[in-house]
Design an enzyme around this catalytic site. Structure first.
Site, PDB file in Angstrom:
ATOM      1  N   ASN A  93       0.836  -1.203   0.000  1.00  0.00           N
ATOM      2  CA  ASN A  93       0.000   0.000   0.000  1.00  0.00           C
ATOM      3  C   ASN A  93       0.869   1.251   0.000  1.00  0.00           C
ATOM      4  O   ASN A  93       1.996   1.208   0.478  1.00  0.00           O
ATOM      5  CB  ASN A  93      -0.911   0.001   1.237  1.00  0.00           C
ATOM      6  N   CYS A 135      -5.078  -7.310  -3.353  1.00  0.00           N
ATOM      7  CA  CYS A 135      -5.473  -6.980  -1.981  1.00  0.00           C
ATOM      8  C   CYS A 135      -6.212  -8.177  -1.396  1.00  0.00           C
ATOM      9  O   CYS A 135      -6.641  -9.075  -2.120  1.00  0.00           O
ATOM     10  CB  CYS A 135      -6.357  -5.732  -1.989  1.00  0.00           C
ATOM     11  N   HIS A 136      -6.381  -8.181  -0.091  1.00  0.00           N
ATOM     12  CA  HIS A 136      -7.062  -9.293   0.575  1.00  0.00           C
ATOM     13  C   HIS A 136      -8.571  -9.061   0.683  1.00  0.00           C
ATOM     14  O   HIS A 136      -9.318  -9.985   0.982  1.00  0.00           O
ATOM     15  CB  HIS A 136      -6.526  -9.486   1.999  1.00  0.00           C
ATOM     16  N   HIS A 161      -9.683  -0.708  -1.750  1.00  0.00           N
ATOM     17  CA  HIS A 161     -10.148  -0.339  -0.416  1.00  0.00           C
ATOM     18  C   HIS A 161     -11.451   0.453  -0.442  1.00  0.00           C
ATOM     19  O   HIS A 161     -12.024   0.728   0.612  1.00  0.00           O
ATOM     20  CB  HIS A 161      -9.083   0.429   0.372  1.00  0.00           C
TER      21      HIS A 161
END
Length: 440
Positions: free
Chosen positions: A152, A173-174, A205
């Protein structure tokens, strides 16, 4: 033979998960694994743990080698098939501490500060020069490698690599994998998990769960909206910000509430201090996590090794599945960050967006989504504007654009005036020393 180079291998837990996954994947069993870091102690820890996993679950078939320091970086990258990036430039001490402490002097409070806000902007600015060096080396020694970025601020870094280098970059990303599962479990709707279908798109996000249907094709959003509203009205819980999104914007968001609390001007407000408690917002959350991890690392390392009996089960991280799909030409669907080339109509073409992608032997192909609901695109734009300015500021080494990025950040601009924003930026650049010398 496949070669996997892991940049920032001192991120031991993450390296264990991603490379452990690879050792659970038959087509990657005999991969050559290069571990690169600039911290000798953490690199040694990762080598120890990964060699134990290789021995215990992979019959020692992977060839693991560590590469320490910038002088060995090019050799770590040479002939790589895949490069996984998990670096943190400047680490917790001093850089994360600086990113929280200086804004706090100006009355600016943060939770995570790694994706947006003044902390995310600073992290992006000090990371991009390092990624430029990675790209330069890769263009020389592994020009066809895939760069799987986990660091990030995702959109800023991934967008920069895609826009300004020739490296085949994807941002991972998770949060996409667990988005709908988390929501359904939080609302006691576990019976809807099996067979569900979904569509997620937006930006990293702040991607939106646009559609969620059960196994029979029924739209689950009407009952989700009803239950989320009731939960926020009747109890305190850790996901109140995202449930507030559902009420006022109509849709659930991928990343956690502690992240999203600082991506907008609505929740962390000096004029309304009671909202911190009302919405269960964990201020200074990331420093707490760092301190806990650093303090407990030796104990955690011993627990992981478990007297050499460490094992691993393949996780939901995308990296090994991407590698498997490309090597075997067996299609696999992911959600990933890419430049918006005809994917989301009402976001800019140079924005880095998060959309479904198909992975197979031909590479990674993003899928067209169309238009987002207007209010969701508008929310995304409040984040895209400072992201684009940060990328351009880094490319041009232009301090005036750093000021502008901070001025357009939704949380920063809601709390501070322009004079204080500029003073804070100047103080942060100075405090970061060598990490930000290129912007003076």
């Amino acid at each position: 033979m496949v070669k996997i180079t892991f940049m920032g291998a001192g991120s031991t837990i993450f390296a264990r998960n991603v490379l452990g996954d690879c050792m659970c994947t038959p087509v990657l069993w005999d991969a050559q694994i290069a571990l690169y870091d600039i911290d000798s102690e953490r690199l040694s820890d990762s080598e120890l743990i990964l060699n134990a996993i290789n021995k215990n679950i992979n019959q020692g078939r992977a060839n693991i080698r560590g590469y320490l320091g910038v002088e060995n970086r090019k050799e770590a990258l040479r002939d790589a098939t895949f490069v996984v990036n998990a670096i943190q430039v400047g680490g917790y001490d001093p850089c994360t501490i600086i990113d929280f402490d200086i804004p706090k002097k100006y009355g600016l409070k943060q939770t995570i500060a790694d994706t947006l806000g003044i902390g995310g902007i600073m992290r992006g600015l000090r990371t991009i020069p390092v990624l430029e060096e990675f790209a330069k080396d890769m263009e020389e020694v592994c020009p066809n490698a895939y760069f799987l970025n986990y660091t990030n601020p995702m959109a800023i870094l991934t967008g920069y690599m895609q826009k300004y280098t020739s490296i085949k970059t994807i941002g991972l990303c998770h949060s996409v994998q667990v988005c709908s599962e988390t929501l359904l479990k939080e609302l006691d709707m576990e019976d809807k998990l099996e067979g569900r279908t979904e569509l997620i798109a937006g930006i990293n996000h702040m991607a939106w769960l646009l559609k969620l249907n059960d196994r029979d094709g029924n739209d689950l959003y009407p009952i989700i909206r009803e239950k989320a509203l009731k939960k926020n009205q009747t109890e305190k819980h850790k996901d109140m910000v995202r449930f507030e999104y559902i009420q006022h914007l109509g849709y659930y968001c991928t990343e956690s509430s502690e992240h999203n609390a600082e991506y907008n001007p609505y929740f962390i407000k000096s004029k309304y201090p009671e909202m911190i408690e009302d919405f269960q917002i964990p201020l200074d959350e990331y420093p707490r996590r760092c301190i806990k991890q650093i303090k407990g690392w030796e104990e955690e390392k011993a627990s992981i090794l478990n007297n050499g009996e460490i094992t691993h089960t393949r996780s939901l991280e995308y990296a090994s599945y991407i590698m498997e799909a490309i090597v075997t030409n067996q299609p696999y669907k992911i959600g990933a960050s890419v430049l918006n080339h005809g994917l989301i109509e009402n976001l800019p073409s140079d924005a880095c967006v998060e959309v479904p992608c198909l992975v197979d032997g031909s590479g990674i192909t993003p899928c067209r989504v169309g238009r987002l609901p207007t209010q969701l695109a508008a929310m995304n734009m409040t984040n895209i504007n400072p992201q684009l300015l940060t990328m351009e500021a880094a490319h041009n080494r232009d301090v005036s654009m750093i000021y502008q990025a901070a001025m357009l950040d939704p949380h920063t601009s809601a709390e501070l005036n322009i004079r204080d924003i500029r003073a804070m930026v100047d103080e942060l650049i100075e405090a970061h020393g060598e990490y930000m010398k290129m912007y003076r």
